[in-house]
Design an enzyme around this catalytic site. Sequence first.
Site, short mmCIF file in Angstrom:
data_model
loop_
_atom_site.label_atom_id
_atom_site.label_comp_id
_atom_site.label_asym_id
_atom_site.label_seq_id
_atom_site.Cartn_x
_atom_site.Cartn_y
_atom_site.Cartn_z
N ASP A 17 6.92 -5.79 -4.58
CA ASP A 17 6.10 -4.68 -5.09
C ASP A 17 6.90 -3.45 -5.54
OD1 ASP A 17 4.24 -6.53 -4.32
OD2 ASP A 17 3.13 -5.22 -2.98
N LYS A 117 -0.35 -10.70 -7.10
CA LYS A 117 -1.22 -10.89 -5.92
C LYS A 117 -2.25 -9.77 -5.85
CE LYS A 117 2.10 -8.52 -2.95
NZ LYS A 117 1.29 -7.35 -2.59
N CYS A 166 3.49 -4.56 2.75
CA CYS A 166 3.71 -5.84 2.06
C CYS A 166 5.03 -6.52 2.40
CB CYS A 166 3.54 -5.64 0.55
SG CYS A 166 1.81 -5.28 0.14
C1 VGL Z 1 0.93 -2.30 -0.54
C2 VGL Z 1 -0.81 -1.10 0.35
C3 VGL Z 1 -1.69 -1.66 -0.54
C4 VGL Z 1 2.39 -2.63 -0.51
C5 VGL Z 1 0.07 -2.89 -1.43
O1 VGL Z 1 2.92 -3.10 -1.52
O2 VGL Z 1 3.01 -2.44 0.56
N1 VGL Z 1 0.49 -1.41 0.35
N2 VGL Z 1 -1.24 -2.56 -1.43
#
Ligand code: VGL
Length: 218
Positions: A17, A117, A166
Amino acid sequence: MDKPDYDRETSALLLIDLQPDFFPGGALGVAGGDSILPGVKKLMNGNAFPLKVATQDWHPPDHVSFADVHEGREPFETIRCHGHDQTLWPPHCVQGTAGAALHPELPWDKVDAILRKGRAKDADSYSGFRNNDNPEGNRPPTGLSGYLKEKEVDTIVLCGLARDVCVLWTALDGVRMGFKTFFLWDLTRAVNPDQDEQTYAELKSKGVRIIQQEQVWR
Ligand code: VGL
Ligand code: ZN
Protein backbone atom coordinates in the site's frame (compact mmCIF):
# COMPACT_ATOMS: atom_id res chain seq x y z
CA MET A 1 23.93 -7.11 11.96
CA ASP A 2 23.26 -10.74 11.13
CA LYS A 3 21.81 -11.65 7.76
CA PRO A 4 18.45 -13.38 8.12
CA ASP A 5 18.52 -17.06 7.21
CA TYR A 6 16.56 -17.46 4.01
CA ASP A 7 17.35 -18.38 0.47
CA ARG A 8 17.51 -15.35 -1.83
CA GLU A 9 16.37 -17.41 -4.84
CA THR A 10 13.01 -18.28 -3.27
CA SER A 11 12.27 -14.94 -1.64
CA ALA A 12 9.92 -12.14 -2.63
CA LEU A 13 9.69 -8.50 -1.55
CA LEU A 14 6.12 -7.46 -0.72
CA LEU A 15 5.45 -3.72 -1.07
CA ILE A 16 2.30 -2.91 0.87
CA ASP A 17 0.00 0.00 0.00
CA LEU A 18 2.63 2.57 -1.03
CA GLN A 19 0.00 5.07 -2.16
CA PRO A 20 -0.16 8.87 -1.67
CA ASP A 21 -3.24 8.63 0.57
CA PHE A 22 -1.12 6.84 3.21
CA PHE A 23 1.71 9.39 3.09
CA PRO A 24 1.75 12.72 4.98
CA GLY A 25 -0.81 15.05 3.39
CA GLY A 26 -2.87 12.11 2.13
CA ALA A 27 -6.42 11.21 3.14
CA LEU A 28 -5.15 8.70 5.74
CA GLY A 29 -1.61 10.00 6.04
CA VAL A 30 0.80 8.06 8.24
CA ALA A 31 3.28 10.21 10.21
CA GLY A 32 6.86 9.67 9.06
CA GLY A 33 5.75 7.80 5.94
CA ASP A 34 8.06 9.80 3.67
CA SER A 35 11.10 8.61 5.59
CA ILE A 36 10.72 5.05 4.29
CA LEU A 37 10.83 6.11 0.62
CA PRO A 38 14.65 6.06 0.06
CA GLY A 39 15.04 2.60 1.59
CA VAL A 40 12.04 1.18 -0.27
CA LYS A 41 13.33 2.65 -3.52
CA LYS A 42 16.73 1.08 -2.97
CA LEU A 43 15.19 -2.37 -2.46
CA MET A 44 12.98 -1.94 -5.52
CA ASN A 45 15.95 -0.96 -7.70
CA GLY A 46 18.31 -3.55 -6.24
CA ASN A 47 18.68 -7.27 -6.82
CA ALA A 48 18.23 -8.52 -3.27
CA PHE A 49 14.89 -10.02 -4.33
CA PRO A 50 14.20 -11.98 -7.52
CA LEU A 51 10.46 -11.25 -7.25
CA LYS A 52 8.72 -8.04 -6.16
CA VAL A 53 4.99 -7.80 -5.61
CA ALA A 54 2.92 -4.78 -4.59
CA THR A 55 -0.51 -4.44 -3.05
CA GLN A 56 -2.77 -1.48 -3.76
CA ASP A 57 -5.71 -0.49 -1.55
CA TRP A 58 -8.48 0.15 -4.09
CA HIS A 59 -11.91 1.05 -2.73
CA PRO A 60 -15.20 2.06 -4.37
CA PRO A 61 -16.40 5.55 -3.28
CA ASP A 62 -19.07 4.07 -0.97
CA HIS A 63 -16.84 1.47 0.71
CA VAL A 64 -18.07 0.01 4.03
CA SER A 65 -14.87 1.13 5.82
CA PHE A 66 -15.53 4.82 5.13
CA ALA A 67 -16.94 6.74 8.11
CA ASP A 68 -19.03 9.02 5.90
CA VAL A 69 -21.20 6.17 4.58
CA HIS A 70 -22.39 5.44 8.15
CA GLU A 71 -24.88 8.03 9.42
CA GLY A 72 -23.53 9.93 12.43
CA ARG A 73 -20.17 8.13 12.54
CA GLU A 74 -16.70 9.63 12.70
CA PRO A 75 -13.36 8.33 11.39
CA PHE A 76 -11.48 6.00 13.78
CA GLU A 77 -14.68 4.85 15.52
CA THR A 78 -15.38 1.11 15.49
CA ILE A 79 -18.61 -0.50 14.29
CA ARG A 80 -19.78 -4.11 14.11
CA CYS A 81 -19.65 -5.44 10.57
CA HIS A 82 -20.35 -9.09 9.58
CA GLY A 83 -20.00 -10.05 13.24
CA HIS A 84 -16.62 -8.45 13.93
CA ASP A 85 -15.18 -5.00 14.62
CA GLN A 86 -14.55 -2.70 11.69
CA THR A 87 -12.59 0.52 12.15
CA LEU A 88 -14.09 3.42 10.23
CA TRP A 89 -11.56 5.37 8.21
CA PRO A 90 -11.63 8.68 6.38
CA PRO A 91 -12.41 7.95 2.71
CA HIS A 92 -9.09 6.89 1.14
CA CYS A 93 -7.68 5.10 -1.90
CA VAL A 94 -10.82 5.61 -3.96
CA GLN A 95 -10.43 3.76 -7.26
CA GLY A 96 -8.92 5.94 -9.96
CA THR A 97 -8.01 8.92 -7.75
CA ALA A 98 -4.49 10.36 -7.41
CA GLY A 99 -4.37 9.31 -3.73
CA ALA A 100 -4.94 5.68 -4.71
CA ALA A 101 -2.17 5.62 -7.33
CA LEU A 102 1.11 3.83 -6.76
CA HIS A 103 3.47 6.40 -5.21
CA PRO A 104 4.84 8.52 -8.09
CA GLU A 105 8.39 8.63 -6.70
CA LEU A 106 8.91 4.86 -6.68
CA PRO A 107 10.19 2.71 -9.61
CA TRP A 108 7.10 0.62 -10.36
CA ASP A 109 8.65 -0.76 -13.54
CA LYS A 110 10.70 -3.01 -11.22
CA VAL A 111 7.62 -4.75 -9.82
CA ASP A 112 6.43 -8.12 -11.15
CA ALA A 113 2.80 -8.04 -10.03
CA ILE A 114 0.35 -5.64 -8.43
CA LEU A 115 -2.61 -6.89 -6.46
CA ARG A 116 -5.62 -4.66 -5.83
CA LYS A 117 -7.60 -5.27 -2.66
CA GLY A 118 -10.68 -3.86 -0.93
CA ARG A 119 -12.56 -3.57 -4.21
CA ALA A 120 -15.85 -5.01 -2.93
CA LYS A 121 -18.11 -2.40 -1.36
CA ASP A 122 -19.11 -4.49 1.66
CA ALA A 123 -15.83 -6.09 2.76
CA ASP A 124 -12.51 -4.59 3.82
CA SER A 125 -9.17 -6.20 3.03
CA TYR A 126 -6.18 -5.20 5.14
CA SER A 127 -4.19 -8.30 4.28
CA GLY A 128 -2.87 -8.85 0.78
CA PHE A 129 -3.74 -12.53 1.15
CA ARG A 130 -7.39 -12.56 2.25
CA ASN A 131 -10.29 -10.19 2.80
CA ASN A 132 -11.04 -9.28 6.41
CA ASP A 133 -14.39 -11.04 6.02
CA ASN A 134 -17.46 -11.18 3.86
CA PRO A 135 -21.20 -11.31 4.64
CA GLU A 136 -20.93 -15.13 4.88
CA GLY A 137 -18.37 -14.72 7.66
CA ASN A 138 -15.32 -16.18 5.96
CA ARG A 139 -12.15 -14.64 4.60
CA PRO A 140 -11.89 -15.26 0.86
CA PRO A 141 -8.35 -15.47 -0.51
CA THR A 142 -7.09 -12.86 -2.98
CA GLY A 143 -4.98 -15.40 -4.89
CA LEU A 144 -1.66 -13.89 -3.79
CA SER A 145 -0.59 -17.02 -1.90
CA GLY A 146 -1.20 -19.19 -4.97
CA TYR A 147 0.71 -16.76 -7.17
CA LEU A 148 3.73 -16.77 -4.87
CA LYS A 149 3.69 -20.56 -4.43
CA GLU A 150 3.47 -21.12 -8.17
CA LYS A 151 6.54 -18.86 -8.45
CA GLU A 152 8.25 -21.17 -5.93
CA VAL A 153 8.49 -18.47 -3.28
CA ASP A 154 8.82 -19.74 0.30
CA THR A 155 9.98 -16.52 1.96
CA ILE A 156 8.31 -13.10 1.98
CA VAL A 157 9.88 -9.86 3.20
CA LEU A 158 7.44 -7.03 3.86
CA CYS A 159 7.63 -3.25 3.88
CA GLY A 160 5.14 -0.41 3.37
CA LEU A 161 2.15 1.14 5.10
CA ALA A 162 0.70 0.91 7.53
CA ARG A 163 2.78 -0.97 10.10
CA ASP A 164 -0.18 -1.58 12.44
CA VAL A 165 -2.81 -2.32 9.77
CA CYS A 166 -2.09 -3.72 6.32
CA VAL A 167 1.57 -4.71 6.79
CA LEU A 168 0.69 -6.37 10.11
CA TRP A 169 -2.30 -8.28 8.69
CA THR A 170 -0.39 -9.38 5.59
CA ALA A 171 2.53 -10.63 7.71
CA LEU A 172 0.24 -12.61 10.04
CA ASP A 173 -1.53 -14.20 7.07
CA GLY A 174 1.85 -14.90 5.47
CA VAL A 175 2.80 -17.07 8.43
CA ARG A 176 -0.62 -18.78 8.44
CA MET A 177 -0.19 -19.57 4.75
CA GLY A 178 3.15 -21.23 5.37
CA PHE A 179 5.63 -18.57 4.24
CA LYS A 180 8.78 -17.78 6.17
CA THR A 181 7.85 -14.17 6.89
CA PHE A 182 10.14 -11.20 7.58
CA PHE A 183 8.98 -7.72 8.57
CA LEU A 184 11.24 -4.78 7.67
CA TRP A 185 10.42 -2.78 10.78
CA ASP A 186 12.31 0.39 9.73
CA LEU A 187 10.60 0.39 6.31
CA THR A 188 7.12 0.64 7.85
CA ARG A 189 5.30 3.38 9.81
CA ALA A 190 2.14 3.15 11.91
CA VAL A 191 -1.24 4.88 11.70
CA ASN A 192 -1.17 4.71 15.49
CA PRO A 193 2.42 4.60 16.81
CA ASP A 194 1.03 4.01 20.34
CA GLN A 195 0.37 0.47 19.07
CA ASP A 196 4.03 -0.19 18.18
CA GLU A 197 4.85 -2.26 21.22
CA GLN A 198 1.73 -4.37 20.77
CA THR A 199 2.37 -4.77 17.03
CA TYR A 200 5.95 -5.88 17.68
CA ALA A 201 4.88 -8.37 20.34
CA GLU A 202 2.09 -9.81 18.19
CA LEU A 203 4.38 -10.29 15.19
CA LYS A 204 6.99 -12.00 17.35
CA SER A 205 4.51 -14.27 19.09
CA LYS A 206 2.99 -15.41 15.78
CA GLY A 207 6.35 -16.31 14.24
CA VAL A 208 7.05 -13.25 12.07
CA ARG A 209 10.75 -12.34 12.08
CA ILE A 210 11.47 -8.66 12.52
CA ILE A 211 14.52 -7.29 10.69
CA GLN A 212 16.08 -3.99 9.56
CA GLN A 213 16.74 -2.91 6.00
CA GLU A 214 20.57 -3.28 6.21
CA GLN A 215 20.11 -6.97 6.75
CA VAL A 216 18.85 -7.56 3.20
CA TRP A 217 20.97 -5.12 1.20
CA ARG A 218 23.74 -6.72 -0.77
C1 VGL B 1 -4.83 0.59 5.42
C2 VGL B 1 -6.47 1.41 6.80
C3 VGL B 1 -7.42 1.25 5.82
C4 VGL B 1 -3.39 0.24 5.23
C5 VGL B 1 -5.76 0.41 4.42
O1 VGL B 1 -2.92 0.18 4.09
O2 VGL B 1 -2.71 0.01 6.25
N1 VGL B 1 -5.19 1.09 6.61
N2 VGL B 1 -7.05 0.73 4.63
ZN1 ZN C 1 -8.40 0.83 3.01
